[in-house]
Scaffold this motif. Structure first.
Motif, PDB file in Angstrom:
ATOM      1  N   VAL A 141     -25.140 -25.727 -22.261  1.00  0.00           N
ATOM      2  CA  VAL A 141     -25.124 -24.365 -21.723  1.00  0.00           C
ATOM      3  C   VAL A 141     -23.860 -24.104 -20.902  1.00  0.00           C
ATOM      4  CG1 VAL A 141     -26.233 -22.827 -20.036  1.00  0.00           C
ATOM      5  CG2 VAL A 141     -27.591 -23.879 -21.854  1.00  0.00           C
ATOM      6  N   PRO A 142     -23.474 -24.962 -19.966  1.00  0.00           N
ATOM      7  CA  PRO A 142     -22.221 -24.698 -19.232  1.00  0.00           C
ATOM      8  C   PRO A 142     -21.001 -24.619 -20.143  1.00  0.00           C
ATOM      9  CG  PRO A 142     -23.516 -26.345 -18.085  1.00  0.00           C
ATOM     10  CD  PRO A 142     -24.184 -26.123 -19.403  1.00  0.00           C
ATOM     11  N   ARG A 143     -20.933 -25.473 -21.158  1.00  0.00           N
ATOM     12  CA  ARG A 143     -19.805 -25.394 -22.084  1.00  0.00           C
ATOM     13  C   ARG A 143     -19.818 -24.065 -22.827  1.00  0.00           C
ATOM     14  NH1 ARG A 143     -17.662 -29.150 -27.176  1.00  0.00           N
ATOM     15  NH2 ARG A 143     -16.490 -27.433 -28.112  1.00  0.00           N
ATOM     16  N   PHE A 144     -21.002 -23.657 -23.321  1.00  0.00           N
ATOM     17  CA  PHE A 144     -21.074 -22.396 -24.049  1.00  0.00           C
ATOM     18  C   PHE A 144     -20.638 -21.235 -23.151  1.00  0.00           C
ATOM     19  CE2 PHE A 144     -23.003 -18.418 -25.243  1.00  0.00           C
ATOM     20  CZ  PHE A 144     -22.675 -18.332 -26.580  1.00  0.00           C
ATOM     21  N   VAL A 145     -21.107 -21.204 -21.918  1.00  0.00           N
ATOM     22  CA  VAL A 145     -20.732 -20.124 -21.000  1.00  0.00           C
ATOM     23  C   VAL A 145     -19.219 -20.080 -20.844  1.00  0.00           C
ATOM     24  CG1 VAL A 145     -20.848 -19.338 -18.600  1.00  0.00           C
ATOM     25  CG2 VAL A 145     -22.931 -20.099 -19.769  1.00  0.00           C
ATOM     26  N   ASP A 146     -18.594 -21.248 -20.655  1.00  0.00           N
ATOM     27  CA  ASP A 146     -17.149 -21.304 -20.488  1.00  0.00           C
ATOM     28  C   ASP A 146     -16.432 -20.776 -21.735  1.00  0.00           C
ATOM     29  OD1 ASP A 146     -14.661 -21.997 -19.316  1.00  0.00           O
ATOM     30  OD2 ASP A 146     -14.664 -23.926 -20.359  1.00  0.00           O
ATOM     31  N   GLU A 147     -16.852 -21.234 -22.927  1.00  0.00           N
ATOM     32  CA  GLU A 147     -16.186 -20.788 -24.155  1.00  0.00           C
ATOM     33  C   GLU A 147     -16.426 -19.302 -24.409  1.00  0.00           C
ATOM     34  OE1 GLU A 147     -15.494 -22.931 -27.579  1.00  0.00           O
ATOM     35  OE2 GLU A 147     -16.280 -24.849 -26.846  1.00  0.00           O
ATOM     36  N   ALA A 148     -17.636 -18.832 -24.157  1.00  0.00           N
ATOM     37  CA  ALA A 148     -17.931 -17.413 -24.368  1.00  0.00           C
ATOM     38  C   ALA A 148     -17.111 -16.544 -23.419  1.00  0.00           C
ATOM     39  CB  ALA A 148     -19.422 -17.151 -24.183  1.00  0.00           C
ATOM     40  N   ASP A 149     -17.023 -16.963 -22.159  1.00  0.00           N
ATOM     41  CA  ASP A 149     -16.226 -16.203 -21.184  1.00  0.00           C
ATOM     42  C   ASP A 149     -14.754 -16.148 -21.602  1.00  0.00           C
ATOM     43  OD1 ASP A 149     -18.489 -15.765 -19.661  1.00  0.00           O
ATOM     44  OD2 ASP A 149     -17.988 -17.263 -18.131  1.00  0.00           O
ATOM     45  N   ARG A 150     -14.224 -17.265 -22.068  1.00  0.00           N
ATOM     46  CA  ARG A 150     -12.822 -17.302 -22.498  1.00  0.00           C
ATOM     47  C   ARG A 150     -12.588 -16.386 -23.700  1.00  0.00           C
ATOM     48  NH1 ARG A 150     -10.654 -23.557 -22.455  1.00  0.00           N
ATOM     49  NH2 ARG A 150     -11.689 -24.240 -20.539  1.00  0.00           N
ATOM     50  N   ALA A 151     -13.649 -16.207 -24.512  1.00  0.00           N
ATOM     51  CA  ALA A 151     -13.520 -15.359 -25.702  1.00  0.00           C
ATOM     52  C   ALA A 151     -13.774 -13.884 -25.393  1.00  0.00           C
ATOM     53  CB  ALA A 151     -14.494 -15.832 -26.775  1.00  0.00           C
ATOM     54  N   GLY A 152     -14.014 -13.566 -24.116  1.00  0.00           N
ATOM     55  CA  GLY A 152     -14.180 -12.172 -23.727  1.00  0.00           C
ATOM     56  C   GLY A 152     -15.610 -11.690 -23.645  1.00  0.00           C
ATOM     57  N   PHE A 153     -16.569 -12.615 -23.740  1.00  0.00           N
ATOM     58  CA  PHE A 153     -17.981 -12.258 -23.633  1.00  0.00           C
ATOM     59  C   PHE A 153     -18.506 -12.608 -22.242  1.00  0.00           C
ATOM     60  CE2 PHE A 153     -17.236 -13.356 -28.127  1.00  0.00           C
ATOM     61  CZ  PHE A 153     -17.618 -12.167 -28.727  1.00  0.00           C
ATOM     62  N   ASP A 154     -19.706 -12.162 -21.943  1.00  0.00           N
ATOM     63  CA  ASP A 154     -20.402 -12.555 -20.726  1.00  0.00           C
ATOM     64  C   ASP A 154     -21.314 -13.723 -21.095  1.00  0.00           C
ATOM     65  OD1 ASP A 154     -22.159 -12.862 -18.573  1.00  0.00           O
ATOM     66  OD2 ASP A 154     -22.186 -10.716 -18.103  1.00  0.00           O
ATOM     67  N   GLY A 155     -20.849 -14.949 -20.859  1.00  0.00           N
ATOM     68  CA  GLY A 155     -21.566 -16.132 -21.296  1.00  0.00           C
ATOM     69  C   GLY A 155     -22.947 -16.248 -20.696  1.00  0.00           C
ATOM     70  N   ARG A 156     -23.080 -15.949 -19.416  1.00  0.00           N
ATOM     71  CA  ARG A 156     -24.384 -16.052 -18.757  1.00  0.00           C
ATOM     72  C   ARG A 156     -25.372 -15.060 -19.358  1.00  0.00           C
ATOM     73  NH1 ARG A 156     -26.303 -20.400 -16.888  1.00  0.00           N
ATOM     74  NH2 ARG A 156     -24.594 -21.643 -16.098  1.00  0.00           N
ATOM     75  N   LYS A 157     -24.902 -13.871 -19.639  1.00  0.00           N
ATOM     76  CA  LYS A 157     -25.771 -12.867 -20.250  1.00  0.00           C
ATOM     77  C   LYS A 157     -26.254 -13.336 -21.629  1.00  0.00           C
ATOM     78  CE  LYS A 157     -25.813  -8.059 -21.855  1.00  0.00           C
ATOM     79  NZ  LYS A 157     -24.999  -6.829 -22.049  1.00  0.00           N
ATOM     80  N   LEU A 158     -25.369 -13.967 -22.386  1.00  0.00           N
ATOM     81  CA  LEU A 158     -25.762 -14.452 -23.706  1.00  0.00           C
ATOM     82  C   LEU A 158     -26.780 -15.584 -23.595  1.00  0.00           C
ATOM     83  CD1 LEU A 158     -22.351 -14.382 -25.588  1.00  0.00           C
ATOM     84  CD2 LEU A 158     -24.292 -12.844 -25.919  1.00  0.00           C
ATOM     85  N   ILE A 159     -26.601 -16.469 -22.626  1.00  0.00           N
ATOM     86  CA  ILE A 159     -27.572 -17.553 -22.440  1.00  0.00           C
ATOM     87  C   ILE A 159     -28.944 -16.980 -22.110  1.00  0.00           C
ATOM     88  CG2 ILE A 159     -28.223 -19.439 -20.882  1.00  0.00           C
ATOM     89  CD1 ILE A 159     -26.129 -20.198 -23.019  1.00  0.00           C
ATOM     90  N   GLU A 160     -28.991 -15.965 -21.284  1.00  0.00           N
ATOM     91  CA  GLU A 160     -30.273 -15.310 -20.972  1.00  0.00           C
ATOM     92  C   GLU A 160     -30.905 -14.756 -22.246  1.00  0.00           C
ATOM     93  OE1 GLU A 160     -33.259 -13.681 -18.256  1.00  0.00           O
ATOM     94  OE2 GLU A 160     -31.711 -15.211 -18.005  1.00  0.00           O
ATOM     95  N   LYS A 161     -30.080 -14.197 -23.122  1.00  0.00           N
ATOM     96  CA  LYS A 161     -30.598 -13.679 -24.393  1.00  0.00           C
ATOM     97  C   LYS A 161     -31.168 -14.810 -25.251  1.00  0.00           C
ATOM     98  CE  LYS A 161     -29.151  -9.201 -25.022  1.00  0.00           C
ATOM     99  NZ  LYS A 161     -29.788  -8.108 -25.746  1.00  0.00           N
ATOM    100  N   PHE A 162     -30.376 -15.859 -25.460  1.00  0.00           N
ATOM    101  CA  PHE A 162     -30.718 -16.896 -26.426  1.00  0.00           C
ATOM    102  C   PHE A 162     -31.922 -17.737 -25.998  1.00  0.00           C
ATOM    103  CE2 PHE A 162     -25.886 -17.260 -27.406  1.00  0.00           C
ATOM    104  CZ  PHE A 162     -25.907 -16.023 -28.028  1.00  0.00           C
ATOM    105  N   PHE A 163     -32.074 -17.922 -24.685  1.00  0.00           N
ATOM    106  CA  PHE A 163     -33.107 -18.840 -24.202  1.00  0.00           C
ATOM    107  C   PHE A 163     -34.281 -18.153 -23.508  1.00  0.00           C
ATOM    108  CE2 PHE A 163     -29.353 -21.594 -24.486  1.00  0.00           C
ATOM    109  CZ  PHE A 163     -29.874 -22.707 -25.125  1.00  0.00           C
TER     110      PHE A 163
END
Length: 330
Positions: free
Chosen positions: A296-318
């Motif tokens: 999860v921390p890695r995904f948040v970091d990669e998503a943020d770097r790609a211009g997304f809100d990683g934390r928001k996506l984790i809330e969606k997925f899980f």
């Protein structure tokens, strides 16, 4: 009205919380036991419980146990783990894939399903509607004669093919879904045959928003994933941590491609942790804590770097997506 059916209680979907969408907690698959494949036997409930507690310690709240009748469930043991850890567990009715059906049926099950030697014999002998009735009882009365009920129904198909008996179980599960309103999960071998499964489900008039398709990351094809997502079904990326199939960069890329195309509401994440060597407390594997603590921390970091809100996506997925996907809607 929408609710989630855990093993021993129906709860509002908002109470499900942070959820792994496809795991195995205690199982002794007869097919693998007969062949001496000890790694595929999760046969020590205490060790399984320790991994569940690791998941909880990092904030995990619920697990969907995708173990069907032909994969050696131990329903009472899994229920005890649920009660002793406080992690909610959703059970599974239905079937897996055809090659597993050559295994012998354990004697305790024969009063429930008939005096057949193998799952293959049982499935071949029964009609689609008779199999559907069995699945319905597991959802509405209890799994394997216990009082603990299934919260989803499942079928599976093999690699690049659907056998006649697999189609039979698919149709039985579809009909059980119509009767119970339970969500449907499918096993796809190496991520294949998802679109063919969908066409068969359409012929049974299934609303595909009730469907989640497993092992999508085993077929790392963004175009294919988009065709599936267009149907409204959920895509389960449940091979996290299995580097022998693909690096995490591949899985994260596939997931973010779907997000870019507008399908973030249809993504589920899990580990399908079904070997001793995957579990920390069996054999020093990454364990059930790996996704929540490290991926999860890695995904948040990669998503943020790609211009997304990683934390928001984790809330969606899980949280949000499992609550919607695994809900009974009546």
């Amino acid at each position: 009205m929408s609710f989630i059916r855990t093993l021993d209680a129906d709860i509002p979907k908002e109470q499900l919380g942070f959820t792994y969408s496809h795991e195995h907690i205690v199982c002794r698959p007869a097919y693998w036991a007969e062949r001496g494949e000890d790694d595929l036997l999760l046969d020590d409930p205490e060790k399984s419980k320790r991994d569940v507690l690791d998941f909880k310690r990092h904030g995990g709240q619920a697990i969907v146990d995708a173990t069907a009748i032909d994969y050696g469930r131990d329903v009472p043991a899994v229920h005890r783990i649920m009660k002793e850890t406080g992690v909610r567990i959703v059970g599974t009715a239905g079937f897996n894939k055809s090659f597993l059906w050559n295994a012998k049926i354990k004697e305790e099950l024969k009063p429930l399903i008939g005096n057949y030697n193998t799952y293959y014999e049982w499935i071949e002998a029964k009609s689609v509607n008779e199999l559907a009735d069995f699945v319905i009882r597991e959802v509405e009365e209890g799994l394997e004669g216990t009082p603990f009920r299934a919260g989803q129904v499942k079928f599976g198909t093999g690699y690049n093919r659907i056998t006649p008996l697999e189609e039979k179980t698919l149709r039985a599960v579809a009909r059980a879904h119509h009767e119970t309103k339970a969500p449907i999960h499918s096993h796809t071998e190496a991520g294949t045959m998802a679109l063919e499964q969908i066409e068969l489900l359409r012929s049974e008039n299934v609303d595909l928003s009730f469907l989640s398709l497993g092992h999508m990351d085993r077929n790392p094809d963004p175009y294919y994933h988009e065709q599936i997502a267009k149907t409204g079904a959920y895509l389960s990326f449940d091979g996290i941590g299995k580097i022998k199939y693909a690096p995490e960069s591949t899985r994260i890329h596939l997931i973010l491609e779907l997000v870019r195309k507008g399908y973030e509401d249809q993504i589920l994440i899990s580990g399908d942790t079904a070997r001793k060597t995957y579990y920390k407390h069996y054999d020093y594997g990454l364990g059930l804590e790996y996704i929540i603590a490290k991926w999860v921390p890695r995904f948040v970091d990669e998503a943020d770097r790609a211009g997304f809100d990683g934390r928001k996506l984790i809330e969606k997925f899980f949280v949000t997506n499992p609550a919607n996907c695994f809900a009974f809607k009546r």
